[in-house]
Motif scaffolding. Structure first.
Motif, PDB file in Angstrom:
ATOM      1  N   PRO A  11     -54.640   0.178 -54.970  1.00 21.28           N
ATOM      2  CA  PRO A  11     -54.991  -1.107 -54.357  1.00 21.28           C
ATOM      3  C   PRO A  11     -54.096  -2.224 -54.862  1.00 21.28           C
ATOM      4  O   PRO A  11     -53.487  -2.133 -55.928  1.00 21.28           O
ATOM      5  N   THR A  57     -54.447   5.315 -43.235  1.00 24.26           N
ATOM      6  CA  THR A  57     -55.264   4.418 -42.435  1.00 24.26           C
ATOM      7  C   THR A  57     -54.525   3.092 -42.298  1.00 24.26           C
ATOM      8  O   THR A  57     -53.634   2.772 -43.098  1.00 24.26           O
ATOM      9  N   ALA A  98     -55.577   0.239 -43.105  1.00 19.96           N
ATOM     10  CA  ALA A  98     -55.792  -0.521 -44.334  1.00 19.96           C
ATOM     11  C   ALA A  98     -54.868  -0.043 -45.444  1.00 19.96           C
ATOM     12  O   ALA A  98     -54.315  -0.851 -46.209  1.00 19.96           O
ATOM     13  N   GLU A  99     -54.672   1.267 -45.567  1.00 19.77           N
ATOM     14  CA  GLU A  99     -53.763   1.799 -46.593  1.00 19.77           C
ATOM     15  C   GLU A  99     -52.331   1.371 -46.316  1.00 19.77           C
ATOM     16  O   GLU A  99     -51.580   1.010 -47.245  1.00 19.77           O
ATOM     17  N   HIS A 111     -51.387  -1.294 -44.786  1.00 16.61           N
ATOM     18  CA  HIS A 111     -51.301  -2.717 -45.098  1.00 16.61           C
ATOM     19  C   HIS A 111     -51.125  -2.944 -46.592  1.00 16.61           C
ATOM     20  O   HIS A 111     -50.325  -3.791 -47.019  1.00 16.61           O
ATOM     21  N   VAL A 112     -51.863  -2.195 -47.409  1.00 15.98           N
ATOM     22  CA  VAL A 112     -51.759  -2.345 -48.859  1.00 15.98           C
ATOM     23  C   VAL A 112     -50.334  -2.045 -49.323  1.00 15.98           C
ATOM     24  O   VAL A 112     -49.754  -2.797 -50.122  1.00 15.98           O
ATOM     25  N   ARG A 168     -57.276 -13.791 -45.694  1.00 19.48           N
ATOM     26  CA  ARG A 168     -58.101 -13.087 -44.722  1.00 19.48           C
ATOM     27  C   ARG A 168     -57.224 -12.482 -43.644  1.00 19.48           C
ATOM     28  O   ARG A 168     -56.269 -13.105 -43.182  1.00 19.48           O
ATOM     29  N   SER A 208     -62.879   1.254 -36.796  1.00 20.07           N
ATOM     30  CA  SER A 208     -62.179   1.945 -37.880  1.00 20.07           C
ATOM     31  C   SER A 208     -60.799   1.340 -38.111  1.00 20.07           C
ATOM     32  O   SER A 208     -60.379   1.124 -39.254  1.00 20.07           O
ATOM     33  N   GLU A 247     -61.013  -2.016 -40.037  1.00 19.91           N
ATOM     34  CA  GLU A 247     -61.997  -1.951 -41.115  1.00 19.91           C
ATOM     35  C   GLU A 247     -61.833  -3.031 -42.176  1.00 19.91           C
ATOM     36  O   GLU A 247     -62.824  -3.446 -42.798  1.00 19.91           O
ATOM     37  N   ASP A 248     -60.627  -3.522 -42.430  1.00 16.57           N
ATOM     38  CA  ASP A 248     -60.411  -4.528 -43.473  1.00 16.57           C
ATOM     39  C   ASP A 248     -60.164  -5.912 -42.899  1.00 16.57           C
ATOM     40  O   ASP A 248     -59.712  -6.817 -43.609  1.00 16.57           O
ATOM     41  N   SER A 252     -61.234  -9.564 -41.176  1.00 14.83           N
ATOM     42  CA  SER A 252     -62.344 -10.516 -41.293  1.00 14.83           C
ATOM     43  C   SER A 252     -62.774 -11.097 -39.962  1.00 14.83           C
ATOM     44  O   SER A 252     -63.935 -11.481 -39.795  1.00 14.83           O
TER      45      SER A 252
END
Length: 494
Positions: free
Chosen positions: A15, A278, A280-281, A283-284, A373, A432, A435-436, A438
């Motif tokens: 993360p 994913t 979100a992954e 993006h990280v 956000r 899905s 998911e992250d 806002s």
């Protein structure tokens, strides 16, 4: 498809550190994509090299390079395949002469066309004579178009001079690793110097040739974009090293793309159950690398015969000899139409740039320290909020907060509305994908999907003004963040 337990366990992405510990992002200014003198002129109409340009300009890939000199476990080249949108897939192969005929036809009907590239379906330099002949013919007939090449880099060092002679100023190299042990898990063999090499030795040869090609291309003044496929459990923890290495050698952009591993595509990774990251992954990982404007985040991982605007591929509806009539037979008229379109875009983008900078400055002024956000935007292009939620097949995601307004990437999902009715399973996928996130900003969203989105913690904001994305996001932020409305009133309108 879910990965086997062993794969999933090894596929965790570290993360991000707390916002206060991350590098400060540069101010939001799309022109920072081109911070060297003269570079803006080279990328301003190139939809793959400029996030701003992809709102206005189209690209076209001509499938003149069928053969390949390496094997990738994420690739399966397919022909006559109309229902897959990914690299390595085409509906037909072209000769250099046939490619020029097809470009002539598309250019007559699409004044937004600015770039013609060779991106496979194999490697553009494995059978270099076909690619170079295509470029030679296109340069002679349509000199105002930008010509572009994608390659795995194995043969690139041998062709730098030929590419420069044809004024090929944009080259994309796919580089997935530095460590040959990692490379051997991705590329089982390469064909080099009339011999097939396997395993770690093959990966070592490919790595050395890629680095040599990158260094020689950048030294020759070529703008090089590096593509890297993010493969959980194999090279996700390695991506920061790849980024540092390619940037140190002069890469202009780094594009970290997700692994596509649907088993229906028949790739080794797909059939073995190797999952892609994913959203979100992804993006990280991108955020951990993105301390300036040199990370591409709007890639669509296009087919090798893609045509049109990014996100609106028309390859299945565009055919040579499609009846353009006199426009097709008059290349001067097509060239004049392209020039007229560029003039229209110049006026539009100047106004939008001003709006974007004003909106960004406002958000920075009112945002609480450390606030960050993600907001999903529904747009059909043009840099504006101009699409209903139910019709969106992709979401433009922006980070909004103390670092201003920053484009964060594209997330694709099938549209919710089909034939006038919402599809529950499609909404499950959309939730899905987001998911992250806002909030979601659109022209309109129905009561049913609004309830589902808000129940998942995604606020819905409707805006029917068809304003620029940045202005709409600034307005949403002022209303959504406690205390920012009063601060905004003091700062003035966006």
């Amino acid at each position: 498809m879910q990965a086997p337990a062993a794969v999933a366990a090894s596929a965790k992405v570290t993360p991000l550190p707390p916002a206060a510990e991350r590098p400060r992002r540069v101010p939001h200014n799309k022109r920072r994509e081109a911070d060297a003198p003269g570079v803006w002129e080279r990328i301003k109409d190139h939809p793959c090299y400029s996030e701003e340009a992809h709102h206005y300009f189209a690209r076209m890939h001509v499938a003149v390079a069928p053969g390949c000199n390496i094997q990738c476990n994420y690739c399966n080249r397919k022909y006559d395949c109309s229902n897959e949108s990914r690299p390595g897939v085409v509906s037909n192969r072209l000769t250099p002469e046939g490619a020029v005929e097809k470009v002539r036809d598309v250019a007559a009907r699409m004044p937004q066309l600015s770039v013609v590239g060779v991106a496979g379906p194999g490697d553009g330099l494995f059978q270099a004579d076909r690619t170079l002949r295509t470029f030679e013919l296109l340069r002679r007939e349509m000199p105002d178009l930008t010509l572009c090449l994608s390659t795995n880099g194995l043969a690139l060092p041998d062709h730098i001079d030929a590419l420069k002679a044809l004024d090929i100023g944009h080259v994309t190299i796919t580089i997935n690793y530095l460590d040959p042990e990692i490379g051997a898990e991705i590329h089982p063999w390469v064909f080099h110097n009339h011999r097939r090499w396997r395993g770690v030795e093959a990966a070592r040869i490919l790595h050395e040739r890629q680095m040599e090609g990158l260094e020689r291309a950048t030294a020759a003044g070529v703008l090089v974009k590096v593509n890297s496929v993010l493969i959980p459990g194999i090279n996700d923890d390695h991506m920061a090293e790849v980024n540092r290495a390619v940037r140190a050698r002069g890469a202009f952009l780094h594009n970290v793309m997700p692994l596509i591993s649907d088993p229906a595509h028949g790739t080794v990774f797909g059939l073995d159950g190797r999952r892609g990251p994913t959203p979100a992954e992804l993006h990280v990982v991108r955020e951990s690398l993105s301390n300036d404007a040199r990370l591409m985040k709007h890639c669509r991982q296009c087919r090798a015969d893609a045509v049109g605007m990014l996100g609106e591929d028309q390859c299945q509806t565009v055919h040579a000899g499609g009846g353009c009539g006199s426009a097709k037979d008059d290349p001067d008229a097509a060239s004049e139409a392209r020039e007229a379109w560029r003039a229209v875009v110049a006026d539009s983008r100047a106004a939008q740039q001003t709006d974007a900078e004003r909106a960004d400055a406002l958000v920075r002024a009112v945002a609480p320290a450390g606030d960050d956000r993600l907001v999903a935007v529904c747009t059909r292009g043009g840099g504006r909020v101009n699409l209903h939620f139910g019709k969106a097949t992709e979401f433009h995601v922006y980070a909004v907060g103390a670092d201003g307004i920053r484009f964060a990437g594209i997330r694709r999902a099938d549209n919710y509305c089909l034939g006038g009715y919402g599809e529950s399973e499609r909404l499950d996928t959309i939730l899905s994908v987001l998911e992250d996130v806002s909030a979601m900003v659109c022209v309109k969203v129905g009561a049913g999907p609004r309830r589902r989105l808000e129940a998942a913690g995604i606020a819905c904001h409707e805006d029917t003004r068809l304003e620029t994305i940045e202005t709409t996001l600034a307005d949403w932020y002022a209303a959504a963040v406690p205390g920012s409305g009063a601060a905004r009133a003091e700062a003035g309108p966006a």
